[in-house]
Design a protein around this motif. Structure first.
Motif, PDB file in Angstrom:
ATOM      1  N   GLY A 198       0.795  -1.209   0.000  1.00 38.96           N
ATOM      2  CA  GLY A 198       0.000   0.000   0.000  1.00 38.96           C
ATOM      3  C   GLY A 198       0.832   1.265   0.000  1.00 38.96           C
ATOM      4  N   ASP A 199       2.092   1.141  -0.278  1.00 42.87           N
ATOM      5  CA  ASP A 199       2.997   2.284  -0.342  1.00 42.87           C
ATOM      6  C   ASP A 199       2.955   2.868  -1.746  1.00 42.87           C
ATOM      7  OD1 ASP A 199       5.272   4.015  -0.127  1.00 42.87           O
ATOM      8  OD2 ASP A 199       6.059   2.708   1.437  1.00 42.87           O
ATOM      9  N   ALA A 200       3.278   4.126  -1.890  1.00 42.69           N
ATOM     10  CA  ALA A 200       3.335   4.755  -3.205  1.00 42.69           C
ATOM     11  C   ALA A 200       4.644   4.441  -3.927  1.00 42.69           C
ATOM     12  CB  ALA A 200       3.170   6.269  -3.080  1.00 42.69           C
ATOM     13  N   ARG A 201       5.638   3.944  -3.167  1.00 42.74           N
ATOM     14  CA  ARG A 201       6.930   3.566  -3.751  1.00 42.74           C
ATOM     15  C   ARG A 201       6.854   2.143  -4.286  1.00 42.74           C
ATOM     16  NH1 ARG A 201      10.525   3.832   1.371  1.00 42.74           N
ATOM     17  NH2 ARG A 201       8.612   2.910   2.137  1.00 42.74           N
ATOM     18  N   SER A 202       7.697   1.830  -5.243  1.00 45.01           N
ATOM     19  CA  SER A 202       7.800   0.458  -5.731  1.00 45.01           C
ATOM     20  C   SER A 202       8.617  -0.352  -4.734  1.00 45.01           C
ATOM     21  CB  SER A 202       8.463   0.424  -7.107  1.00 45.01           C
ATOM     22  OG  SER A 202       7.591   0.984  -8.058  1.00 45.01           O
ATOM     23  N   LEU A 203       8.125  -1.537  -4.418  1.00 45.63           N
ATOM     24  CA  LEU A 203       8.744  -2.379  -3.407  1.00 45.63           C
ATOM     25  C   LEU A 203       9.223  -3.674  -4.028  1.00 45.63           C
ATOM     26  CD1 LEU A 203       5.929  -1.962  -0.731  1.00 45.63           C
ATOM     27  CD2 LEU A 203       7.925  -0.501  -1.091  1.00 45.63           C
ATOM     28  N   ILE A 204      10.263  -4.259  -3.425  1.00 52.63           N
ATOM     29  CA  ILE A 204      10.803  -5.533  -3.880  1.00 52.63           C
ATOM     30  C   ILE A 204      11.144  -6.360  -2.642  1.00 52.63           C
ATOM     31  CG2 ILE A 204      13.153  -4.591  -4.046  1.00 52.63           C
ATOM     32  CD1 ILE A 204      13.584  -6.471  -6.462  1.00 52.63           C
ATOM     33  N   VAL A 205      10.710  -7.614  -2.610  1.00 46.77           N
ATOM     34  CA  VAL A 205      11.025  -8.511  -1.495  1.00 46.77           C
ATOM     35  C   VAL A 205      11.181  -9.936  -2.006  1.00 46.77           C
ATOM     36  CG1 VAL A 205       9.858  -7.149   0.298  1.00 46.77           C
ATOM     37  CG2 VAL A 205       8.632  -8.973  -0.847  1.00 46.77           C
ATOM     38  N   ASP A 206      11.795 -10.749  -1.173  1.00 43.85           N
ATOM     39  CA  ASP A 206      11.871 -12.189  -1.409  1.00 43.85           C
ATOM     40  C   ASP A 206      10.966 -12.853  -0.369  1.00 43.85           C
ATOM     41  OD1 ASP A 206      13.609 -11.269   0.552  1.00 43.85           O
ATOM     42  OD2 ASP A 206      15.078 -12.853   0.216  1.00 43.85           O
ATOM     43  N   PRO A 207       9.757 -13.244  -0.755  1.00 44.19           N
ATOM     44  CA  PRO A 207       8.764 -13.745   0.193  1.00 44.19           C
ATOM     45  C   PRO A 207       9.234 -14.910   1.060  1.00 44.19           C
ATOM     46  CG  PRO A 207       7.758 -13.403  -1.942  1.00 44.19           C
ATOM     47  CD  PRO A 207       9.243 -13.217  -2.116  1.00 44.19           C
ATOM     48  N   ALA A 208      10.092 -15.775   0.537  1.00 45.89           N
ATOM     49  CA  ALA A 208      10.553 -16.922   1.324  1.00 45.89           C
ATOM     50  C   ALA A 208      11.289 -16.469   2.585  1.00 45.89           C
ATOM     51  CB  ALA A 208      11.455 -17.824   0.485  1.00 45.89           C
ATOM     52  N   ARG A 209      11.931 -15.310   2.539  1.00 42.39           N
ATOM     53  CA  ARG A 209      12.662 -14.809   3.715  1.00 42.39           C
ATOM     54  C   ARG A 209      11.896 -13.760   4.499  1.00 42.39           C
ATOM     55  NH1 ARG A 209      18.333 -12.714   2.387  1.00 42.39           N
ATOM     56  NH2 ARG A 209      17.468 -11.360   3.939  1.00 42.39           N
ATOM     57  N   ILE A 210      10.860 -13.185   3.915  1.00 43.67           N
ATOM     58  CA  ILE A 210      10.155 -12.085   4.577  1.00 43.67           C
ATOM     59  C   ILE A 210       8.744 -12.502   4.993  1.00 43.67           C
ATOM     60  CG2 ILE A 210       9.319  -9.699   4.297  1.00 43.67           C
ATOM     61  CD1 ILE A 210      12.332  -9.918   4.535  1.00 43.67           C
ATOM     62  N   THR A 211       7.808 -12.483   4.079  1.00 40.48           N
ATOM     63  CA  THR A 211       6.406 -12.714   4.422  1.00 40.48           C
ATOM     64  C   THR A 211       6.087 -14.175   4.747  1.00 40.48           C
ATOM     65  OG1 THR A 211       5.855 -12.916   2.084  1.00 40.48           O
ATOM     66  CG2 THR A 211       5.581 -10.739   3.088  1.00 40.48           C
ATOM     67  N   HIS A 212       6.892 -15.117   4.240  1.00 43.86           N
ATOM     68  CA  HIS A 212       6.631 -16.538   4.465  1.00 43.86           C
ATOM     69  C   HIS A 212       7.762 -17.209   5.252  1.00 43.86           C
ATOM     70  CE1 HIS A 212       3.847 -15.550   1.278  1.00 43.86           C
ATOM     71  NE2 HIS A 212       3.235 -16.694   1.456  1.00 43.86           N
ATOM     72  N   ARG A 213       8.518 -16.447   5.995  1.00 47.07           N
ATOM     73  CA  ARG A 213       9.698 -16.987   6.667  1.00 47.07           C
ATOM     74  C   ARG A 213       9.360 -18.039   7.720  1.00 47.07           C
ATOM     75  NH1 ARG A 213       9.103 -11.868   8.466  1.00 47.07           N
ATOM     76  NH2 ARG A 213       8.703 -11.588  10.683  1.00 47.07           N
ATOM     77  N   GLU A 214       8.165 -17.991   8.291  1.00 49.09           N
ATOM     78  CA  GLU A 214       7.804 -18.957   9.329  1.00 49.09           C
ATOM     79  C   GLU A 214       6.999 -20.130   8.789  1.00 49.09           C
ATOM     80  OE1 GLU A 214       6.459 -17.222  12.955  1.00 49.09           O
ATOM     81  OE2 GLU A 214       7.804 -15.513  12.755  1.00 49.09           O
ATOM     82  N   VAL A 215       6.799 -20.156   7.479  1.00 56.27           N
ATOM     83  CA  VAL A 215       6.097 -21.260   6.836  1.00 56.27           C
ATOM     84  C   VAL A 215       7.125 -22.330   6.486  1.00 56.27           C
ATOM     85  CG1 VAL A 215       4.712 -21.894   4.813  1.00 56.27           C
ATOM     86  CG2 VAL A 215       4.370 -19.669   5.920  1.00 56.27           C
ATOM     87  N   SER A 216       6.766 -23.581   6.655  1.00 54.75           N
ATOM     88  CA  SER A 216       7.707 -24.659   6.383  1.00 54.75           C
ATOM     89  C   SER A 216       8.128 -24.637   4.910  1.00 54.75           C
ATOM     90  CB  SER A 216       7.096 -26.021   6.710  1.00 54.75           C
ATOM     91  OG  SER A 216       6.120 -26.365   5.747  1.00 54.75           O
ATOM     92  N   PRO A 217       9.382 -25.026   4.621  1.00 55.58           N
ATOM     93  CA  PRO A 217       9.847 -25.060   3.230  1.00 55.58           C
ATOM     94  C   PRO A 217       8.951 -25.918   2.328  1.00 55.58           C
ATOM     95  CG  PRO A 217      11.696 -25.292   4.717  1.00 55.58           C
ATOM     96  CD  PRO A 217      10.456 -25.357   5.557  1.00 55.58           C
ATOM     97  N   GLU A 218       8.446 -27.021   2.851  1.00 50.26           N
ATOM     98  CA  GLU A 218       7.589 -27.894   2.046  1.00 50.26           C
ATOM     99  C   GLU A 218       6.294 -27.180   1.646  1.00 50.26           C
ATOM    100  OE1 GLU A 218       8.055 -32.276   3.655  1.00 50.26           O
ATOM    101  OE2 GLU A 218       8.077 -30.767   5.249  1.00 50.26           O
ATOM    102  N   PHE A 219       5.659 -26.495   2.603  1.00 51.31           N
ATOM    103  CA  PHE A 219       4.417 -25.787   2.306  1.00 51.31           C
ATOM    104  C   PHE A 219       4.679 -24.605   1.385  1.00 51.31           C
ATOM    105  CE2 PHE A 219       0.868 -22.908   3.120  1.00 51.31           C
ATOM    106  CZ  PHE A 219      -0.188 -23.779   2.902  1.00 51.31           C
ATOM    107  N   ARG A 220       5.811 -23.913   1.579  1.00 49.52           N
ATOM    108  CA  ARG A 220       6.162 -22.811   0.677  1.00 49.52           C
ATOM    109  C   ARG A 220       6.277 -23.316  -0.753  1.00 49.52           C
ATOM    110  NH1 ARG A 220      10.409 -21.124   4.289  1.00 49.52           N
ATOM    111  NH2 ARG A 220      11.847 -21.669   2.628  1.00 49.52           N
ATOM    112  N   ARG A 221       6.997 -24.428  -0.941  1.00 50.76           N
ATOM    113  CA  ARG A 221       7.155 -24.995  -2.290  1.00 50.76           C
ATOM    114  C   ARG A 221       5.812 -25.370  -2.892  1.00 50.76           C
ATOM    115  NH1 ARG A 221      11.877 -26.915  -0.169  1.00 50.76           N
ATOM    116  NH2 ARG A 221      10.985 -28.854   0.555  1.00 50.76           N
TER     117      ARG A 221
END
Length: 81
Positions: A25-48
């Motif tokens: 929701g920011d006016a700036r363009s954003l870049i992230v790697d979800p596996a390390r940020i938004t999904h960091r506590e999700v198991s690798p199997e479920f992420r895949r």
């Protein structure tokens, strides 16, 4: 992205127009790697299973000039590989 975590990290570190923050929701363009940020506590199997691999990069496009964003990504990807 082709490659793995190393290439993703280089791309994230190599951008200058995009901002590395997970908020939405920011006016700036954003870049992230979800596996390390938004999904960091999700198991690798479920992420895949969900399509969130270590080489996924999420972009949220803001109000910057399109040509600047494309040029920023192109130079970061070139430097990463």
């Amino acid at each position: 992205m082709d490659g793995g975590r190393e290439q993703v990290a280089r791309i994230l570190d190599g951008t200058h127009v995009f901002t590395y923050v997970p908020n939405i929701g920011d006016a700036r363009s954003l870049i992230v790697d979800p596996a390390r940020i938004t999904h960091r506590e999700v198991s690798p199997e479920f992420r895949r299973m969900s399509g969130v691999d270590d080489n996924l990069i999420r972009l949220s496009i803001g109000l910057e000039d399109t040509a600047d964003l494309i040029a920023d990504l192109e130079q970061a990807i070139r430097r990463a590989y």
